[in-house]
Every structure is written in C-alpha cells, then in structure tokens.
Design an enzyme around this catalytic site. Structure first.
Site, PDB file in Angstrom:
ATOM      1  N   CYS A   1       0.839  -1.212   0.000  1.00  0.00           N
ATOM      2  CA  CYS A   1       0.000   0.000   0.000  1.00  0.00           C
ATOM      3  C   CYS A   1       0.873   1.261   0.000  1.00  0.00           C
ATOM      4  O   CYS A   1       1.553   1.542   0.984  1.00  0.00           O
ATOM      5  CB  CYS A   1      -0.908  -0.057   1.230  1.00  0.00           C
ATOM      6  SG  CYS A   1      -1.700   1.486   1.670  1.00  0.00           S
TER       7      CYS A   1
ATOM      8  N   CYS B   1       0.145   3.779   2.718  1.00  0.00           N
ATOM      9  CA  CYS B   1       0.621   3.250   4.011  1.00  0.00           C
ATOM     10  C   CYS B   1       2.104   3.554   4.185  1.00  0.00           C
ATOM     11  O   CYS B   1       2.546   3.931   5.275  1.00  0.00           O
ATOM     12  CB  CYS B   1       0.406   1.735   4.088  1.00  0.00           C
ATOM     13  SG  CYS B   1      -1.310   1.229   3.995  1.00  0.00           S
TER      14      CYS B   1
END
Length: 102
Positions: A31, A34
């Site tokens: 991600c 993230c």
C-alpha cells in the site's frame, strides 16, 4: 520507542490491557499511502511516550482487520481503556494525527 507490531497473540495484552491510549496503524506492505504514513507514525511513536503506537499488517492479521471493520488502508484507530474512541482513514498530516491524540 518504535511502533509495536501487533498480532492476534499479543493484541489482548498490548492493546486491550494497555494503561495508555493506543494508536493502531492498520497497513500493508503493498500500500503506497501506508508507506507514506509510516514515517509519521514512527515519529509519533518516538515523540509521544504517553501513547502506545502499534502497527497491524492487514495481510498477516486478517482477523484483526475484520474485527475493526478495516475497509481501506491506511486506517488509524485510537483506543482508550479497550474501546475505540476515534478512527481515521487515509494519509493524514502529522498535525491531524496529533490532534486526534488530544
């Protein structure tokens, strides 16, 4: 202190029984957002000894992700006394996360 890795095995002792507020970062290695948020979370972990900062990899701990109804990541969850008091989805500036912590 670095953010603590949370698993099903240590969730009860580290999160539910914590005497401090707990900030949990739900994330995954694939991600991009993230990875953008991760250094901010680590900064907060080292600067705020009054808060326990934890990370949950949603790929490794799908049961915890389901328990917290994680639909999008990154997702931050603030818990006090074993209860969810605030959540935030997506990348946020450090100031917004600090505001969330109070």
């Amino acid at each position: 202190m670095a953010a603590l890795k949370i698993t099903n095995q240590n969730f009860e002792s580290e999160v539910m029984k914590s005497d401090k507020p707990v900030l949990i970062d739900f994330w995954a290695s694939w991600c991009g957002p993230c990875r953008m948020l991760s250094p901010v979370v680590e900064e907060i972990a080292s600067e705020k000894p009054t808060v326990k900062v934890c990370k949950v990899n949603v790929d490794e701990e799908p049961e915890l992700a389901r328990a917290f109804k994680v639909m999008s990541i990154p997702m931050l969850v603030l818990m006090k006394d074993g209860k969810v008091v605030d959540t935030s989805v997506g990348v946020k500036p450090k100031s917004a996360i600090e505001q969330m912590l109070g």
